[in-house]
Every structure is written in structure tokens, then in C-alpha cells.
Scaffold this motif. Structure first.
Motif, PDB file in Angstrom:
ATOM      1  N   VAL A   1       0.633 -61.771  40.708  1.00 53.70           N
ATOM      2  CA  VAL A   1       0.271 -62.145  40.092  1.00 53.70           C
ATOM      3  C   VAL A   1       0.172 -63.176  39.340  1.00 53.70           C
ATOM      4  O   VAL A   1      -0.848 -63.980  38.483  1.00 53.70           O
ATOM      5  N   ALA A   2       1.258 -63.418  38.776  1.00 55.89           N
ATOM      6  CA  ALA A   2       1.536 -64.927  38.130  1.00 55.89           C
ATOM      7  C   ALA A   2       1.265 -66.501  38.599  1.00 55.89           C
ATOM      8  O   ALA A   2       0.619 -67.442  38.243  1.00 55.89           O
ATOM      9  N   GLY A   3       1.275 -65.686  40.427  1.00 57.99           N
ATOM     10  CA  GLY A   3       0.270 -67.019  40.383  1.00 57.99           C
ATOM     11  C   GLY A   3      -1.015 -67.036  40.765  1.00 57.99           C
ATOM     12  O   GLY A   3      -1.638 -68.098  40.390  1.00 57.99           O
ATOM     13  N   LEU A   4      -1.474 -66.040  40.639  1.00 58.45           N
ATOM     14  CA  LEU A   4      -2.654 -65.700  40.737  1.00 58.45           C
ATOM     15  C   LEU A   4      -3.699 -66.384  39.003  1.00 58.45           C
ATOM     16  O   LEU A   4      -4.361 -67.292  38.781  1.00 58.45           O
ATOM     17  N   PHE A   5      -1.913 -66.121  38.550  1.00 61.57           N
ATOM     18  CA  PHE A   5      -2.534 -66.651  36.781  1.00 61.57           C
ATOM     19  C   PHE A   5      -2.823 -68.268  36.662  1.00 61.57           C
ATOM     20  O   PHE A   5      -2.982 -68.780  36.268  1.00 61.57           O
ATOM     21  N   GLY A   6      -1.470 -68.904  37.745  1.00 59.03           N
ATOM     22  CA  GLY A   6      -1.570 -70.588  37.814  1.00 59.03           C
ATOM     23  C   GLY A   6      -2.844 -71.324  38.905  1.00 59.03           C
ATOM     24  O   GLY A   6      -3.427 -72.298  38.316  1.00 59.03           O
ATOM     25  N   VAL A   7      -3.181 -70.716  39.726  1.00 62.29           N
ATOM     26  CA  VAL A   7      -4.096 -71.102  40.121  1.00 62.29           C
ATOM     27  C   VAL A   7      -5.460 -70.859  38.849  1.00 62.29           C
ATOM     28  O   VAL A   7      -6.725 -71.709  39.197  1.00 62.29           O
ATOM     29  N   ALA A   8      -6.243 -69.381  38.407  1.00 63.93           N
ATOM     30  CA  ALA A   8      -6.708 -69.399  37.373  1.00 63.93           C
ATOM     31  C   ALA A   8      -7.031 -70.718  36.399  1.00 63.93           C
ATOM     32  O   ALA A   8      -7.891 -71.185  35.878  1.00 63.93           O
ATOM     33  N   PHE A   9      -5.515 -70.893  36.270  1.00 63.85           N
ATOM     34  CA  PHE A   9      -5.542 -71.893  35.178  1.00 63.85           C
ATOM     35  C   PHE A   9      -5.541 -73.165  35.845  1.00 63.85           C
ATOM     36  O   PHE A   9      -6.798 -74.327  34.649  1.00 63.85           O
ATOM     37  N   LEU A  10      -5.390 -73.867  36.475  1.00 64.76           N
ATOM     38  CA  LEU A  10      -5.586 -74.765  37.307  1.00 64.76           C
ATOM     39  C   LEU A  10      -6.624 -74.890  37.497  1.00 64.76           C
ATOM     40  O   LEU A  10      -7.592 -76.257  37.063  1.00 64.76           O
ATOM     41  N   ALA A  11      -7.694 -73.591  37.754  1.00 66.76           N
ATOM     42  CA  ALA A  11      -9.043 -74.185  38.044  1.00 66.76           C
ATOM     43  C   ALA A  11      -9.573 -74.573  36.753  1.00 66.76           C
ATOM     44  O   ALA A  11     -10.891 -75.268  37.240  1.00 66.76           O
ATOM     45  N   GLU A  12      -9.473 -73.793  36.526  1.00 70.87           N
ATOM     46  CA  GLU A  12     -10.546 -73.507  34.866  1.00 70.87           C
ATOM     47  C   GLU A  12     -10.105 -75.111  34.552  1.00 70.87           C
ATOM     48  O   GLU A  12     -10.674 -76.063  33.900  1.00 70.87           O
ATOM     49  N   LYS A  13      -8.966 -76.067  33.967  1.00 70.24           N
ATOM     50  CA  LYS A  13      -8.632 -76.945  33.604  1.00 70.24           C
ATOM     51  C   LYS A  13      -9.443 -77.886  34.637  1.00 70.24           C
ATOM     52  O   LYS A  13      -9.833 -78.777  33.686  1.00 70.24           O
ATOM     53  N   ARG A  14      -9.012 -78.420  36.045  1.00 77.34           N
ATOM     54  CA  ARG A  14      -9.999 -78.455  37.083  1.00 77.34           C
ATOM     55  C   ARG A  14     -11.367 -79.147  36.536  1.00 77.34           C
ATOM     56  O   ARG A  14     -12.288 -79.629  36.283  1.00 77.34           O
ATOM     57  N   ALA A  15     -12.163 -77.408  36.497  1.00 77.72           N
ATOM     58  CA  ALA A  15     -13.111 -77.965  35.949  1.00 77.72           C
ATOM     59  C   ALA A  15     -13.864 -78.190  34.195  1.00 77.72           C
ATOM     60  O   ALA A  15     -14.465 -78.895  34.725  1.00 77.72           O
ATOM     61  N   ALA A  16     -13.020 -78.172  33.462  1.00 75.02           N
ATOM     62  CA  ALA A  16     -13.103 -78.731  32.143  1.00 75.02           C
ATOM     63  C   ALA A  16     -12.924 -79.703  32.262  1.00 75.02           C
ATOM     64  O   ALA A  16     -13.965 -80.908  31.688  1.00 75.02           O
ATOM     65  N   GLU A  17     -12.465 -80.445  33.014  1.00 77.41           N
ATOM     66  CA  GLU A  17     -12.172 -82.358  33.461  1.00 77.41           C
ATOM     67  C   GLU A  17     -13.360 -82.538  34.712  1.00 77.41           C
ATOM     68  O   GLU A  17     -13.342 -84.067  35.014  1.00 77.41           O
ATOM     69  N   GLY A  18     -13.907 -82.111  34.965  1.00 76.96           N
ATOM     70  CA  GLY A  18     -14.740 -81.661  35.900  1.00 76.96           C
ATOM     71  C   GLY A  18     -15.224 -82.696  37.076  1.00 76.96           C
ATOM     72  O   GLY A  18     -15.219 -83.128  38.055  1.00 76.96           O
ATOM     73  N   LYS A  19     -13.037 -81.769  37.507  1.00 79.70           N
ATOM     74  CA  LYS A  19     -12.850 -82.719  38.510  1.00 79.70           C
ATOM     75  C   LYS A  19     -13.044 -81.001  39.660  1.00 79.70           C
ATOM     76  O   LYS A  19     -13.484 -80.279  38.962  1.00 79.70           O
ATOM     77  N   GLY A  20     -12.356 -80.731  40.617  1.00 84.79           N
ATOM     78  CA  GLY A  20     -12.107 -79.761  41.597  1.00 84.79           C
ATOM     79  C   GLY A  20     -13.694 -79.163  42.720  1.00 84.79           C
ATOM     80  O   GLY A  20     -14.110 -78.753  42.140  1.00 84.79           O
ATOM     81  N   ARG A  21     -13.788 -80.642  43.429  1.00 85.24           N
ATOM     82  CA  ARG A  21     -15.862 -80.053  44.199  1.00 85.24           C
ATOM     83  C   ARG A  21     -14.682 -78.823  44.879  1.00 85.24           C
ATOM     84  O   ARG A  21     -16.162 -78.037  44.447  1.00 85.24           O
ATOM     85  N   TRP A  22     -13.981 -78.746  45.036  1.00 86.18           N
ATOM     86  CA  TRP A  22     -14.013 -77.420  46.188  1.00 86.18           C
ATOM     87  C   TRP A  22     -13.681 -76.090  45.428  1.00 86.18           C
ATOM     88  O   TRP A  22     -14.534 -74.558  45.590  1.00 86.18           O
ATOM     89  N   LEU A  23     -13.982 -75.877  44.369  1.00 87.27           N
ATOM     90  CA  LEU A  23     -14.616 -74.890  42.685  1.00 87.27           C
ATOM     91  C   LEU A  23     -15.472 -73.871  43.341  1.00 87.27           C
ATOM     92  O   LEU A  23     -16.207 -73.494  43.022  1.00 87.27           O
ATOM     93  N   SER A  24     -16.542 -75.715  43.403  1.00 84.35           N
ATOM     94  CA  SER A  24     -17.799 -74.789  43.405  1.00 84.35           C
ATOM     95  C   SER A  24     -18.410 -75.340  45.105  1.00 84.35           C
ATOM     96  O   SER A  24     -19.574 -75.697  45.262  1.00 84.35           O
ATOM     97  N   SER A  25     -16.928 -75.020  45.951  1.00 86.73           N
ATOM     98  CA  SER A  25     -17.930 -75.340  47.331  1.00 86.73           C
ATOM     99  C   SER A  25     -17.977 -73.854  47.436  1.00 86.73           C
ATOM    100  O   SER A  25     -17.761 -72.484  47.388  1.00 86.73           O
ATOM    101  N   PRO A  26     -18.948 -74.120  49.014  1.00 86.54           N
ATOM    102  CA  PRO A  26     -20.155 -72.537  49.455  1.00 86.54           C
ATOM    103  C   PRO A  26     -18.929 -71.921  50.510  1.00 86.54           C
ATOM    104  O   PRO A  26     -18.764 -70.452  49.552  1.00 86.54           O
ATOM    105  N   VAL A  27     -18.095 -72.404  50.606  1.00 85.41           N
ATOM    106  CA  VAL A  27     -16.782 -71.446  51.102  1.00 85.41           C
ATOM    107  C   VAL A  27     -16.348 -70.128  49.712  1.00 85.41           C
ATOM    108  O   VAL A  27     -15.597 -69.416  49.825  1.00 85.41           O
TER     109      VAL A  27
END
Lengths: 135, 894
Positions: free
Chosen positions: B15-41
Motif C-alpha cells: 500500500v505504501a508503494g501505491l501511495f508512492g506511485v500516486a504521489f509521484l503521478a500527482e507530482k508529475r501531472a502537476a508539473e505537466g510531465k509524465g505522458r504515460w499518465l494520460s496514455s491509452p495504456v
């Protein structure tokens, strides 16, 4: 030189204080406590200087002053206005109506005495000495 | 062997790992990075929340019991994604264009942004999803206990496990689901975590499947032989049930709140749907690949235990493959948690937007707070709802005792949420569908479903209503939920499905045909059905009472000031206007409404905008179709009239208030000037004489004594004045405390006369009394009453100007009151001044030069009014006459 002064003031204690001070300074002092009859007293006593309280029973000091200035006989009579209300507006009104000086109660004795002396000097030097005011 | 504690530790780390992934994704998204976040996959993987713990564990169980029937659960969605791709695309398009936040919002938005319909759908969804959430909690708990018991390290407490899991999931959902208010801003962190869980559960299922085929059996050919030999191959194929279940799961993928959340709300790009249309069925195919082999192996291995729902876990465990079992456990854990998280998010959005916030707005409509507190309310409502949804699930789990086979609960839920299908499909495809039809259909379908499926399911465990089960309500046999209408169906699910959906569709169609849609319904209907040509309809605005200012204030409450400001500025810029406020054109209002809808739902947003603007936005073409427009305009203008009358009233009231304030301010100035005068006068004497005494140049002793006496007297006068002022201020504020007691009037008078220094004999004034009448008991504050008497007596002493002053004090017993009169033999008060004597600082002409500030009578009158009586001047007499009135309640037996 000091001459005759008339005090128009309804507070007897204040009248007594001013009377004491001015007598000591050489003035011949008369007192009158009612606004309604003040003009008669002035005509009768013909003072050299007038000390006039603003709030008087019967008639206000400002009304009396207005009448004095309208009468050629008293047009140049030096007048010191006193007031306990302490509002700038009163002072402006008194000076605009032709008061020669203006003191707010409570005043310093020296200030009162000096003001009256200066008014008398100016009146003696020049009859047209309206607006001479406090030294 | 892994201990229970170790298992918990693994879960916590995961669960901690999931939290980590979620936090990271939020951060990337906020920075406008992380294309994989909104990929079809990622999008496709997030759709896999369709496969919950029920699919993960239950499919094998279902296969072991009923053969290939489990395939229907995969078949339905596959058919929808492949065959009904156009429908999904339409839903996504509508959802994005109208900024739809949930399935309930979709229904409400289509049917004239109806709040009632939204609430109905919300209730349906919550009731439908609760057993499903309970099911997930049950599966996690079950897998925990299986895992731990095989290790023989003590049974974990099932209930506390479920509670901890529910609490953790609520926390996760609150953290990543309610960061931002606008649902259409999507939740990249949450979706990423879910996508990761999708991979884990697929990998786990594939791993255990591969183990079954190659680890237990000897490769595919041996596996096929085992299958042929197993009891599974003998299970008869039930055509009706296959068809029904396929339809049901197809309906579920369209109607489940959590599916709508990932499918429409979290959709970042419409094109992702094209990828998902083949990738998602592929994912389902992979999931189902090894179900039968695992089921057959499980049945073959006696050590795997008797519950086929847990074969996925018990097959590797019984063979001592702890690592694999642990992986499987995490896969099941992922399946359960991802479903609960998204379901809680979707349901909380509905609960908050369609039930809590509308109620809150209604409750606070009277004062209509204008500050930015709406956001906080909506977010708090959403957070509370998440907690409530999980609590409900937990409660259901505890009530049902976790006895039911996993698949059954899942199907009950499916059929529950499927009740919105007719209204949903009808709304998208048929312009003639109306709100009345939708409400009737959903309501009736919901009721039938609840009666036939939910009630027996709950009652079975509760032990209540057993007579209803067998005999029907009120003894009406054909209404009993077990054999409704006398149908001796062997399959209650199919019966319930046919009855509920049948009634639902029938009422939906009849209701729509026999009711007339409102203009807004027609408009929304047109926009939904013709979404592809309605993207940019020109429209006109009816009614423009609302100002951009009001709209901005409202928008700030919901969107926050930064976002609302930007929205308005951009719109103003787009209109080519200077300043920050755009013209409230139809186009802008539509845009604003959609933005707001993203936060509070379409119905609420529409209600709020309408509340301000008093009109509705309608396209030119649709306007022509609106027959009752005239009536609406008339209604609108009458509302406008009422509003302007109200405004005129308010303006008049404001003018009055202003005049009063001005008057008060003048009074206050006069009062301050008076106080100044009253304070300065004694101070003048004090200062003057003290200066004289300080200089003291040989003054004689008598003069010095006299001047000191004056200073002393004037000091006392100052003190009295200040006392009076304080007294008056206390009395006027009503802060005074009365000390009431029983006391004789004569005593009070005695005291007052003594205090005033006016003894009956030899005083300045002769006082006459009527002692007989004074012998009366009063219930009053003796000190205060005597203060009044003292004031009246000393006034007479000061002002009575007769040769031989006399004061007559008389007492009159009137019905209900006692009057005490003070009359002197002076000249009295002139009529003109009688009205002034009770004013503060009022002193009569004749009183000038005498002590006192003129507050005495004002104070006395205040006191008498506090004592419940009064003080008046009695005109017409020869001298001055005051009357003190004491009230009836002051009377006591003498």
C-alpha cells in the motif's frame, strides 16, 4: 495701560477667578452673569475690553458679539471670547464674527492676563486694531 | 511459512508503494510531465477495475460450480467494447462536453438537470454498490484468514481486518480523490495506482494459472485431459442464464458508477477509447485464460480445501508455494482495493453533488453567504461521503456475516445498477424520453429489484420478515419475493432481472409518451441525442437579470477565486472587452455552467446559475420547438416585478436607516460637545485657582482658604458628573443589576429625605408627608428608588423659588399601581420646557448658574423604567409636580 474690563460669564467661580487675576494686574473689573441683558450692561459700563463667554443663559456669546460688531459704537471694542466646548468650529466662528482673541477653558492664568494686556496695547496704539488677536 | 504479521507487513509495504506511485503521478501531472499518465495504456488498465476480487477469486469458484458460466461476465463487456463502441464514444463525448461528474449526473443532466432524478439515481447506486463493496472487504478478509490459518499462526480477527482495510481505503481515496474539487480535472495519482494494481492482478492470475498447467499438471495436453475428466465437463449448458448474465454484465459496464468514473470522467482523450476497444477485451481474455485450469486443479487437490472461491490462493498454498501464494494474495488485494477506491470516489461524488450540497444550498438559501465557503462545503461533503460509503459496505459485510458465495452478491449489485440502463440508453438515443418516464422506470425497477433480490438477501441473514418470504406482504401470496406472480422459477436472479427491467422499460416508455418535457429537457435531450452536431450551436439568451458580478462571486465560491477569475478574464478577453467581467451572453453562461457542473453536478450548477440569472440558455433551433415559452416569459417577468418591488422596499429601508444614523451621529456630536462643556467648566475654576495658589505671593489666609474651598467644591462637582455619566451609560445599556427586595415605601422616603439633607424640620425646604398612605410594602430596588426620590427632593430644594418653599409628597393607591407625587409651591416649569427636562444636560433658563449637569432627571427616568414604572411631569398644577409610578407587580401585601 490696563483700563476697565467687563466679564460676561455665568459660572460664578470662574468669574471670581478671572476677576481676581485681572484686578491683580491693574484692571478695573466688572462682572455680568446673564446673556440676555449683557448688551445693556456693556452700554452702561462702556468697558475698554470685553471678556465674553460663549455659552450664556438667555443669549449666546456669539449672538452678542454679532450685535456688538453691527453697532458703530462698539464696532472696535476688543473682545476676548471664552468657551468650554473646545471645538475648532466655535473658534473659527468667533474669529469670523470679529472676536479679537479666543481662549478655550481651562486656560493658563498667564495666558489670559497676557492676552488682555496685548489687546489693550493694540487698542491704544491704533483704533483700527481689529484682528490683533493674541500675542 | 509467512506469519500473519509478515503478511500484514507485506500489505502495508504494498500500500505504501501505491501511495508512492500516486504521489509521484500527482507530482508529475502537476508539473505537466509524465505522458504515460494520460496514455491509452493507462486508460485501458484503469478500466480493469471492472475485474474485482469477485472476478479474481469468484470466477474460479463459479467455474467449479457452474462450468463456463463465468465467461458471461467477460463476454458482456467484450460485446459492448467491440459491438457498441459507438455508444461508449457517445457517452464519453457527452460526458466531456457537459462536464458530467457521475452516472447520476448524466441521467439528471439529460432529463432537464433534474435534482430529484439525480438524488434517486444516487440512492439507487449507493444501495446497489454497497453489497459489492462488502464483497470486496469479505474477499480481502477471507484471503487473509486462509493465508494465515495455513501458516497455523493464529486466526486473525476477521472483523478488525475488514475495519482496518476499510479505514485504509477511505484514507487513500480521500487523499487522492478529493484533492481538487473539479472532478473533470481527473485524478492522475489515483488512476496510476489503479493501473499498477491492474498489472499486479493480471500477472498474479497468469502466474498461478501457469503454475496450475505446468507446475501441477504436466503441460497443456495433460491439462486438457484433466479438464475432460473433471465434473466441470458434465455441467449442462443453460442458455437462458447465459443470455441473461451476458446482458447483465454488458449493462453493468455501462451503468456501474465506478466504470463510469474511469470510462468517462477520468478519460483524458477520446482517442484512448479506440485503443481500449480492443485492449480491454484482450485484458479480460487474459484474465479468463486460466480460470478453468485453476478450477479443475483445485477440485483435483484435496488439500486445496472445500471453498472453490479460494482455489486461486489455496492451490499454490497447498503445494507449499508460499511466494506464489503471496503474489496471488497481493493480486486479489489489488482487485479488491482498486474497486473500492474508485467506487467510493464515484459514489461520494454523487452523494455530495446530488444530495448533500443541494440540501446545504437549500438550507442556507436565506442568507446566501457570498464568501468562498462553497468549495470547502463540497470537499467536506465528498470526504464525509467517502467515509459513509465505506462504513455502509463494512456494515453490510458484518450484517451478512460473509456467508454468501461471492458471485451471487456481485450479480445482485449488477442488476441493481442496471436499473438506470433504460433511462441512460433512452436518453442518449431517443429525444422523446422524458424525466417522468425516467423517474418512473428507475423507481419501479429499483423497487422490484429491492423486493425480489435485495430484501431476501438481507432478510435471510437477519432472520426477519420470514413470513413475507413465504406468504407475501399482508398475505397477498403473489407478491412474495421468492415466487413472485406465482412463477416457480428455479433461478431467482433471472426472474428478478426480467421482472425489474421489464417493468422499468415499460414504465419508462409509457411515462415518456404520456408526459410533456420541459423546455430545458428538450434542449438537453437534443444535445445528448445529437451530440455530434450540437457541439457549437448558436444560442440566444433569455433573461439577463443576473450581472456578471454576481456570477463571478458565485463562481468564486465553487471554483476558488483564482480559477474563477481566470475563467471570467479569458471570457472577457474573448469578447473583446476591457476589464475582468464578460458580458453574460448565452455562450458564456453555458460555458460557466459546464465549468461549475464539473464541481457540483449539472443540476446544482444549473440551479445556481439560474438563481442568479433567472433564465435559461436555449439554442435558437430548440427555442422553436418550445411551445410553452410564452408562459415561461410571463412567469419570468412576474418574478422580475416581484424582485424590483423588493428592491425598492430595500432601498426605502436603507434610506430610513441612513437618516436614523445621521440623526444619531448629530445627537452623538451634540452630546460629546455637552460633556466637554460640563467637564471643562469645573476644570477651569480648579486650574485657575490652583495656579493662583501656586504663585502665592503674600496672599492672605482667608483668600487662600476660600480658593481652596472652591477647588474642593469643583472637584466634587467633577466627580458627581462622572458618576452620573457612568450611571446613565450603565442604565441606558441595560447592564444594570437590580437588587429587588421587600421594603416599605415610608422607609425609602425617610432615607431619601435624610440623604438630600432636607430634614422635615429646619431644612431649606419644608417637606409635608402623608405617613398613613406611605405604609405600604413594595418589591423593588430600594437604593435605586431612593436615588430617584433624592433627585426629585434636591431639585425642589434647588429650584423652588417660593418665599417659603414647600414640598408635598403624597402617595396614591391606584388600581394595579402606586403613585408617589412630589409637588412644590414654586412657579412650576414653563410649558415649552416641560418636554425638555428629561433630556440629558437639559437645564432650564432659571437653573443656570446652579450646580448640577442636568443629568439627574434623565437618570431618574431611566431608573424608573428599569424598575418597571415611570417618571412624568404633571402639568397644570400651581408648582412643579413630578409623578413616580410604581407598577402593579411591585405590590405586596402591606
Amino acid at each position: 495701560m490696563p483700563g476697565r474690563v467687563l466679564l460676561v460669564e455665568d459660572e460664578t467661580n470662574i468669574m471670581e477667578a478671572i476677576g481676581f487675576l485681572l484686578s491683580r494686574d491693574g484692571w478695573a473689573v466688572n462682572g455680568h452673569g446673564n446673556g440676555a441683558t449683557a448688551l445693556e450692561a456693556i452700554a452702561r459700563l462702556a468697558p475698554d475690553v470685553l471678556v465674553l463667554d460663549m455659552m450664556l443663559p438667555g443669549r449666546s456669546g456669539l449672538d452678542i458679539l454679532r450685535d456688538l460688531r453691527a453697532d458703530p459704537k462698539t464696532e472696535h471694542l476688543p473682545v476676548l471670547m471664552l468657551t468650554a466646548k473646545g471645538q475648532i468650529r466655535d473658534r473659527d466662528m468667533a474669529l469670523a464674527l470679529g472676536a479679537n482673541a479666543f481662549l478655550t477653558k481651562p486656560f493658563a492664568n498667564a495666558e489670559l492676563v497676557e492676552t488682555l494686556r496685548s489687546m489693550a496695547r493694540t487698542a491704544n496704539l491704533d483704533d483700527v486694531a481689529r484682528g490683533g488677536g493674541a500675542a | 511459512m509467512l506469519s500473519f504479521d509478515g503478511l500484514v507487513a507485506v500489505c502495508v509495504i504494498y500500500v505504501a508503494g501505491l501511495f508512492g506511485v500516486a504521489f509521484l503521478a500527482e507530482k508529475r501531472a502537476a508539473e505537466g510531465k509524465g505522458r504515460w499518465l494520460s496514455s491509452p495504456v493507462t486508460y485501458t488498465l484503469s478500466l480493469s477495475i471492472y475485474a474485482t476480487a469477485w472476478t479474481f477469486y469468484g470466477a474460479v469458484g463459479s467455474a467449479a460450480r457452474t462450468g463456463l458460466e463465468f465467461l458471461t461476465i467477460y463476454l458482456g463487456p467484450t460485446l459492448v467494447f467491440v459491438g457498441w463502441f459507438w455508444l461508449l464514444r457517445k457517452m464519453v463525448r457527452i460526458g466531456r462536453a457537459q462536464r458530467i461528474t457521475s452516472i447520476a449526473d448524466m441521467i439528471s443532466s439529460r432529463y432537464g438537470k433534474s435534482g430529484g432524478l439525480a438524488a434517486l439515481a444516487t440512492v439507487l447506486m449507493v444501495v446497489g454498490a454497497t453489497p459489492y463493496i462488502a464483497l470486496q472487504l469479505q474477499s480481502v478478509t477471507l484471503s487473509f484468514s486462509v493465508f494465515a490459518s495455513s501458516g497455523a499462526l493464529g486466526q486473525p480477527d476477521a472483523e478488525s481486518t475488514a475495519t482496518w482495510v476499510a479505514a485504509g481505503l477511505a484514507l487513500f481515496t480521500i487523499i487522492f480523490g478529493t484533492r481538487s474539487l473539479d472532478v473533470n480535472e481527473r485524478h492522475p495519482g489515483l488512476v496510476s495506482a489503479i493501473a499498477l494494481e491492474a498489472i499486479v492482478k493480471l500477472a498474479a492470475l497468469l502466474a498461478v494459472g501457469a503454475y496450475a498447467v505446468w507446475g501441477v499438471a504436466n503441460g497443456p495436453s495433460d491439462m486438457l485431459a484433466r479438464i475432460a475428466a473433471s465434473p466441470l465437463s458434465e455441467i449442462e449448458w443453460n442458455g437462458a442464464r447465459w443470455l441473461g448474465l451476458t446482458m447483465l454484465s454488458a449493462a453493468a459496464i455501462l451503468c456501474l458508477p465506478r466504470m463510469f468514473q474511469v470510462l468517462v470522467v477520468e478519460n483524458a482523450d477520446e482517442r484512448h477509447l479506440a485503443t481500449a476497444s480492443w485492449a480491454f477485451p484482450l485484458y479480460l481474455l487474459l484474465l479468463s485464460l486460466f480460470i478453468v485450469p485453476i478450477a479443475v486443479i483445485g477440485l483435483d487437490l484435496p488439500a486445496a480445501g472445500g471453498n472453490p472461491d479460494l482455489f486461486v490462493l489455496t492451490v499454490p498454498l497447498s503445494q507449499g508455494k508460499d511466494g506464489l501464494a503471496l503474489f496471488v494474495f497481493l493480486g486479489g488485494f489489488s482487485a479488491a482495493t482498486s474497486m473500492v477506491i474508485v467506487a467510493a470516489l464515484a459514489l461520494s461524488t454523487m452523494l455530495s453533488n446530488h444530495i448533500i450540497v443541494p440540501l446545504w444550498i437549500r438550507a442556507t438559501q436565506g442568507d446566501r453567504p457570498r464568501s468562498g465557503d462553497m468549495r470547502r462545503v463540497a470537499l467536506t461533503a465528498r470526504r464525509l461521503s467517502i467515509g459513509a460509503v465505506l462504513l455502509l459496505g463494512l456494515a453490510y459485510y458484518r450484517m451478512s456475516g460473509g456467508r454468501d458465495a461471492l458471485a451471487d452478491i456481485g450479480l445482485i449489485s449488477f442488476l441493481g445498477v442496471a436499473q438506470v440502463l433504460p433511462a441512460l440508453l433512452g436518453g442518449i438515443l431517443w429525444r422523446g424520453a422524458t424525466r417522468v418516464g425516467a423517474a418512473l422506470g428507475i423507481g419501479a425497477g429499483f423497487a422490484v429489484w429491492g423486493w425480489l433480490l435485495l430484501l431476501p438477501n438481507v432478510a435471510e441473514t437477519g432472520g426477519v420478515m420470514l413470513s413475507i418470504m413465504s406468504e407475501g406482504p399482508f398475505g397477498i401470496g403473489w407478491l412474495n419475493p421468492v415466487t413472485p406472480l406465482g412463477l416457480q422459477a428455479t433461478d431467482p436472479l433471472l426472474t428478478a432481472m426480467m421482472l425489474s427491467l421489464g417493468v422499468n422499460v415499460l414504465l419508462f416508455i409509457l411515462g415518456s409518451l404520456f408526459s410533456f418535457p420541459s423546455p430545458l429537457e428538450r434542449l438537453q435531450g437534443a444535445q445528448f441525442v445529437n451530440i455530434y452536431d450540437h457541439s457549437n450551436t448558436p444560442s440566444v439568451w433569455r433573461g439577463s437579470a443576473g450581472t456578471a458580478d454576481d456570477l463571478l462571486v458565485m463562481a468564486q465560491r465553487i471554483l476558488g477565486s483564482g480559477r474563477a477569475g481566470r475563467l471570467f478574464q479569458d471570457a472577457a478577453l474573448g469578447q473583446g472587452r476591457d476589464g475582468d467581467l464578460p458580458e453574460p451572453t448565452a455562450g458564456f453562461l453555458e460555458q460557466l455552467e459546464r465549468e461549475l457542473a464539473g464541481s457540483v453536478g449539472a443540476a446544482t450548477a444549473h440551479a445556481m446559475v439560474t438563481q442568479i440569472t433567472g433564465g435559461a440558455s436555449v439554442s435558437v433551433r430548440d427555442l422553436l420547438a418550445v411551445a410553452d415559452e410564452t408562459a415561461q416569459i410571463m412567469e419570468y417577468s412576474s418574478k422580475l416585478e416581484a424582485k424590483s418591488a423588493e428592491q425598492a422596499q430595500t432601498a426605502a429601508r436603507l434610506r430610513d436607516a441612513n437618516a436614523k444614523l445621521t440623526q444619531l451621529s448629530v445627537q452623538k456630536d451634540a452630546f460629546l460637545s455637552q460633556i466637554s462643556h460640563e467637564l471643562r467648566t469645573p476644570m477651569t475654576s480648579i486650574r485657575s485657582f490652583s495656579e493662583i495658589l501656586m504663585q502665592d505671593d503674600g496672599m492672605d489666609a482667608t483668600a487662600r482658604a476660600r480658593f481652596s474651598q472652591i477647588i474642593h467644591d469643583e472637584s466634587l462637582r467633577l466627580t458627581r458628573l462622572l458618576d452620573d455619566l457612568l450611571d446613565l451609560s450603565v442604565l441606558e445599556d441595560g447592564r444594570v443589576t437590580l437588587h429587588e427586595a421587600e421594603v416599605e415605601l415610608a422607609q425609602i422616603l425617610d432615607r431619601a429625605i435624610y440623604a438630600a439633607g432636607a430634614q422635615e424640620a429646619g431644612g431649606k425646604i419644608a417637606i409635608r408627608r402623608d405617613r398613613g398612605a406611605e405604609a405600604v410594602m413594595l418589591w423593588t430596588d430600594a437604593d435605586r428608588l431612593s436615588q430617584v426620590f433624592i433627585n426629585l427632593i434636591s431639585n425642589a430644594q434647588k429650584y423652588c423659588d417660593a418665599e417659603t418653599p414647600e414640598l408635598m409628597i403624597s402617595v396614591h393607591h391606584r388600581p394595579g399601581r402606586i403613585e408617589v407625587e412630589f409637588a412644590d409651591n414654586g412657579l412650576g416649569i414653563p410649558a415649552l420646557q416641560q418636554a425638555l427636562i428629561f433630556e440629558k444636560f437639559a437645564r432650564l433658563e432659571s437653573a443656570q448658574g446652579r450646580p448640577g449637569a442636568g443629568l439627574g432627571l434623565a437618570i431618574s427616568r431611566e431608573i424608573m423604567s428599569r424598575l418597571g414604572g415611570g417618571l412624568t411631569y404633571v402639568p397644570g398644577g400651581a408648582g412643579t409636580r413630578f409623578r413616580v409610578r410604581l407598577p402593579a407587580k411591585a405590590l405586596r401585601a402591606a
